[in-house]
Motif scaffolding. Structure first.
Motif, PDB file in Angstrom:
ATOM      1  N   LYS A  22       2.204   1.795  -3.408  1.00 27.88           N
ATOM      2  CA  LYS A  22       1.178   1.778  -4.443  1.00 27.88           C
ATOM      3  C   LYS A  22       1.355   0.599  -5.406  1.00 27.88           C
ATOM      4  O   LYS A  22       1.253   0.724  -6.627  1.00 27.88           O
ATOM      5  CB  LYS A  22       1.169   3.106  -5.216  1.00 27.88           C
ATOM      6  CG  LYS A  22       0.856   4.298  -4.330  1.00 27.88           C
ATOM      7  CD  LYS A  22       0.834   5.604  -5.113  1.00 27.88           C
ATOM      8  CE  LYS A  22       0.505   6.770  -4.184  1.00 27.88           C
ATOM      9  NZ  LYS A  22       0.491   8.069  -4.905  1.00 27.88           N
ATOM     10  N   VAL A  57       0.840  -1.200   0.000  1.00 23.88           N
ATOM     11  CA  VAL A  57       0.000   0.000   0.000  1.00 23.88           C
ATOM     12  C   VAL A  57       0.877   1.252   0.000  1.00 23.88           C
ATOM     13  O   VAL A  57       0.630   2.211  -0.744  1.00 23.88           O
ATOM     14  CB  VAL A  57      -0.940   0.006   1.221  1.00 23.88           C
ATOM     15  CG1 VAL A  57      -1.649   1.349   1.354  1.00 23.88           C
ATOM     16  CG2 VAL A  57      -1.963  -1.124   1.107  1.00 23.88           C
ATOM     17  N   THR A  69      -7.783  -1.268   1.531  1.00 25.59           N
ATOM     18  CA  THR A  69      -7.368  -1.476   0.155  1.00 25.59           C
ATOM     19  C   THR A  69      -8.047  -2.752  -0.337  1.00 25.59           C
ATOM     20  O   THR A  69      -8.843  -3.349   0.371  1.00 25.59           O
ATOM     21  CB  THR A  69      -5.831  -1.569   0.028  1.00 25.59           C
ATOM     22  OG1 THR A  69      -5.457  -1.567  -1.359  1.00 25.59           O
ATOM     23  CG2 THR A  69      -5.285  -2.830   0.694  1.00 25.59           C
TER      24      THR A  69
END
Length: 246
Positions: A52, A49, A99
């Motif tokens: 990315k 996360v 996410t």
């Protein structure tokens, strides 16, 4: 091709994950069966996360002693449960991190068996579809796993390997055979660029065979994992290829 995905098998208990993450676009996170634990899954997903990087589940046989690289014969129900349980485990962690899970890539012996055994490939594809039909299934290029996933209505990413050699039938050279692994940056980069720019690969016997290259795999447990990741990332960028998830 203007872009390519660079993925890595990761979260397997090694200390190189953080160094590799900046160079990849997809992370295949071990789900605790062949390697890893809830803690490593949490840490690795959080790291993805942060950078990315797309998060994928990397389910394998329940066989830490052999790192999931020994073939097992399971019933269809047991195989289905093996895959769904591991995907669910990582999916829960992703939700806690706000996410989402993007893809699934089987590990080791599970991956190689599904590449060549249609019935096994179909069970895995069904398991993935039943968990989340929006997931993308990674499989060996031109393999049964890709065909089964497409038949099931899943998105797919045809995978090629930066650090493994190929047989004339498009399968990977078994690890117990000579020259199964690519151990120099020069050879790895040469093979990657051939696969991505020409959609072909040269086998151990000198034959050139076609394949579809949509995502490149780098093994995170390899002795050259970090240097290969950096070198391949740079080579792809030098050839004006954008590195991004499928």
């Amino acid at each position: 091709m203007a872009y390519i995905d660079l993925n890595c098998d990761i979260g397997e208990g090694l200390d190189t994950d953080e160094a590799i993450m900046p160079f990849i676009s997809s992370a295949n996170i071990a789900c605790g069966y062949h390697a890893g634990s809830p803690d490593t899954m949490q840490r690795t997903a959080a790291l993805a996360v942060q950078h990315k990087v797309a998060i994928g589940a990397h389910p394998g046989f329940a066989d830490k002693q052999n790192f999931g690289r020994t073939e097992q014969q399971l019933s269809d129900n047991a195989l289905y449960d093996l895959v769904t349980t591991q995907i669910f485990a990582l999916q829960v962690i992703c939700r806690k991190l706000h996410t989402r899970l993007v893809h699934v890539k089987p590990h080791g012996a599970l991956y190689n068996m599904a590449a060549r055994i249609p019935a096994m490939a179909r069970v895995i594809a069904k398991a993935v579809y039943d968990v989340d039909k929006q997931l993308c299934l990674f499989g060996l290029s031109n393999s049964w796993l890709i065909r089964a996933a497409q038949e099931a209505g899943l998105k797919t990413a045809s995978e090629v390997f930066a650090d493994r050699t190929y047989q004339d039938d498009g399968s990977l050279t078994p690890r117990n055979q000579p020259n199964a692994l690519i151990d120099t940056e020069e050879k790895a980069i040469q093979q990657v660029l051939q696969m991505v720019t020409q959609q072909k690969v040269t086998t151990v016997n000198g034959q050139t065979i076609p394949l579809s290259a949509e995502t490149i795999c780098l093994h995170g447990d390899g002795p050259h994992a970090v240097t290969f990741a950096r070198a391949i990332h740079t080579a792809l960028q030098d050839h004006h290829l954008t590195i991004r998830r499928p």
